[in-house]
Design a protein around this motif. Structure first.
Motif, PDB file in Angstrom:
ATOM      1  N   ILE A  49      91.989  49.627 -21.130  1.00 31.99           N
ATOM      2  CA  ILE A  49      93.349  49.420 -20.661  1.00 31.99           C
ATOM      3  C   ILE A  49      93.725  47.993 -21.049  1.00 31.99           C
ATOM      4  CG2 ILE A  49      94.887  49.379 -18.676  1.00 31.99           C
ATOM      5  CD1 ILE A  49      92.699  51.269 -17.360  1.00 31.99           C
ATOM      6  N   VAL A  50      94.692  47.873 -21.935  1.00 30.61           N
ATOM      7  CA  VAL A  50      95.103  46.583 -22.482  1.00 30.61           C
ATOM      8  C   VAL A  50      96.446  46.221 -21.865  1.00 30.61           C
ATOM      9  CG1 VAL A  50      95.626  45.318 -24.594  1.00 30.61           C
ATOM     10  CG2 VAL A  50      93.954  47.177 -24.648  1.00 30.61           C
ATOM     11  N   GLU A  51      96.550  44.996 -21.362  1.00 30.79           N
ATOM     12  CA  GLU A  51      97.794  44.553 -20.727  1.00 30.79           C
ATOM     13  C   GLU A  51      98.148  43.155 -21.216  1.00 30.79           C
ATOM     14  OE1 GLU A  51      99.721  43.866 -16.297  1.00 30.79           O
ATOM     15  OE2 GLU A  51      97.610  44.370 -16.469  1.00 30.79           O
ATOM     16  N   TYR A  52      99.391  43.012 -21.644  1.00 24.53           N
ATOM     17  CA  TYR A  52      99.894  41.700 -22.050  1.00 24.53           C
ATOM     18  C   TYR A  52     100.287  40.939 -20.791  1.00 24.53           C
ATOM     19  CZ  TYR A  52     102.599  38.036 -24.284  1.00 24.53           C
ATOM     20  OH  TYR A  52     103.065  36.817 -24.695  1.00 24.53           O
ATOM     21  N   ILE A  53      99.692  39.742 -20.571  1.00 22.34           N
ATOM     22  CA  ILE A  53      99.975  38.948 -19.381  1.00 22.34           C
ATOM     23  C   ILE A  53     100.564  37.585 -19.737  1.00 22.34           C
ATOM     24  CG2 ILE A  53      98.255  40.096 -17.934  1.00 22.34           C
ATOM     25  CD1 ILE A  53      96.386  37.696 -18.478  1.00 22.34           C
ATOM     26  N   GLY A  54     100.956  37.414 -20.987  1.00 21.10           N
ATOM     27  CA  GLY A  54     101.483  36.133 -21.454  1.00 21.10           C
ATOM     28  C   GLY A  54     102.852  35.819 -20.895  1.00 21.10           C
ATOM     29  N   LEU A  80     102.544  48.436 -27.667  1.00 23.08           N
ATOM     30  CA  LEU A  80     102.552  48.366 -26.208  1.00 23.08           C
ATOM     31  C   LEU A  80     103.729  49.154 -25.632  1.00 23.08           C
ATOM     32  CD1 LEU A  80     101.862  44.549 -25.827  1.00 23.08           C
ATOM     33  CD2 LEU A  80     100.261  46.391 -25.301  1.00 23.08           C
ATOM     34  N   SER A  81     103.559  49.602 -24.390  1.00 26.90           N
ATOM     35  CA  SER A  81     104.667  50.239 -23.683  1.00 26.90           C
ATOM     36  C   SER A  81     105.673  49.157 -23.281  1.00 26.90           C
ATOM     37  CB  SER A  81     104.143  50.937 -22.421  1.00 26.90           C
ATOM     38  OG  SER A  81     103.702  49.966 -21.480  1.00 26.90           O
ATOM     39  N   GLU A  82     106.792  49.570 -22.728  1.00 32.10           N
ATOM     40  CA  GLU A  82     107.799  48.614 -22.267  1.00 32.10           C
ATOM     41  C   GLU A  82     107.254  47.691 -21.186  1.00 32.10           C
ATOM     42  OE1 GLU A  82     111.303  50.683 -21.039  1.00 32.10           O
ATOM     43  OE2 GLU A  82     111.649  51.534 -23.027  1.00 32.10           O
ATOM     44  N   GLU A  83     106.231  48.165 -20.460  1.00 32.89           N
ATOM     45  CA  GLU A  83     105.604  47.362 -19.398  1.00 32.89           C
ATOM     46  C   GLU A  83     104.542  46.422 -19.953  1.00 32.89           C
ATOM     47  OE1 GLU A  83     105.590  50.870 -19.131  1.00 32.89           O
ATOM     48  OE2 GLU A  83     107.510  50.810 -18.096  1.00 32.89           O
ATOM     49  N   GLY A  84     104.258  46.507 -21.261  1.00 34.68           N
ATOM     50  CA  GLY A  84     103.267  45.639 -21.868  1.00 34.68           C
ATOM     51  C   GLY A  84     101.841  46.153 -21.735  1.00 34.68           C
ATOM     52  N   LYS A  85     101.680  47.485 -21.626  1.00 32.30           N
ATOM     53  CA  LYS A  85     100.351  48.068 -21.436  1.00 32.30           C
ATOM     54  C   LYS A  85     100.073  49.145 -22.477  1.00 32.30           C
ATOM     55  CE  LYS A  85     100.227  47.352 -16.458  1.00 32.30           C
ATOM     56  NZ  LYS A  85     100.023  47.985 -15.160  1.00 32.30           N
ATOM     57  N   LYS A  86      98.774  49.417 -22.671  1.00 33.61           N
ATOM     58  CA  LYS A  86      98.338  50.502 -23.540  1.00 33.61           C
ATOM     59  C   LYS A  86      96.958  50.951 -23.077  1.00 33.61           C
ATOM     60  CE  LYS A  86      98.226  53.232 -27.156  1.00 33.61           C
ATOM     61  NZ  LYS A  86      99.097  54.366 -27.298  1.00 33.61           N
ATOM     62  N   THR A  87      96.742  52.256 -22.989  1.00 31.66           N
ATOM     63  CA  THR A  87      95.435  52.815 -22.672  1.00 31.66           C
ATOM     64  C   THR A  87      94.869  53.432 -23.935  1.00 31.66           C
ATOM     65  OG1 THR A  87      96.072  53.250 -20.385  1.00 31.66           O
ATOM     66  CG2 THR A  87      94.178  54.472 -21.238  1.00 31.66           C
ATOM     67  N   ILE A  88      93.647  53.034 -24.281  1.00 33.78           N
ATOM     68  CA  ILE A  88      92.998  53.490 -25.506  1.00 33.78           C
ATOM     69  C   ILE A  88      91.712  54.214 -25.137  1.00 33.78           C
ATOM     70  CG2 ILE A  88      91.926  52.750 -27.674  1.00 33.78           C
ATOM     71  CD1 ILE A  88      93.691  50.187 -27.429  1.00 33.78           C
TER      72      ILE A  88
END
Length: 117
Positions: A49-54, A80-88
């Motif tokens: 689970i990848v999340e952009y937190i920048g 990334l999704s609009e929320e800044g996340k992606k599940t791989i």
């Protein structure tokens, strides 16, 4: 009445025993790592689970995630999704003890290590 209390006590005990495994130090149910702009979790279902937190805007272009595991390297491009996340989906034949992640986006690169949580 005593039987009902005893049964309730046993059920609660079984429930608490089952839940305690989730939090024991020997249980390695997930791994996590964080860098300046990214948080990555390898969960119990063997997903990354990848999340952009920048602080900047969520990257709109292609993001590449490279994983080093043992002597192998895997690269996965994604958006990334609009929320800044992606599940791989990231299933390994055996559970890693830790591994290295490198994320490239736009003109940036960051690395992080996933550790047992």
């Amino acid at each position: 009445m005593i039987k009902k209390r005893l049964m309730l006590f046993l059920l609660i005990g079984l429930y608490l025993t089952g839940c305690s495994e989730l939090y024991s130090e020997s249980f390695s149910g997930y791994y996590a790592g964080e860098s300046e702009n990214w948080k990555v979790v390898y969960d119990r279902d063997k997903n990354l689970i990848v999340e952009y937190i920048g602080d900047e805007a969520i990257p709109q272009g292609k993001v590449e995630l490279s994983r080093k595991y043992k002597e192998m390297e895997f690269t996965t491009p994604f958006h990334l999704s609009e929320e800044g996340k992606k599940t791989i989906d990231s299933q390994f034949s055996e559970e890693p003890t830790s591994y290295e992640i490198t994320i490239q986006w736009e003109e940036h690169t960051e690395s992080l290590s996933l550790k047992v949580m």
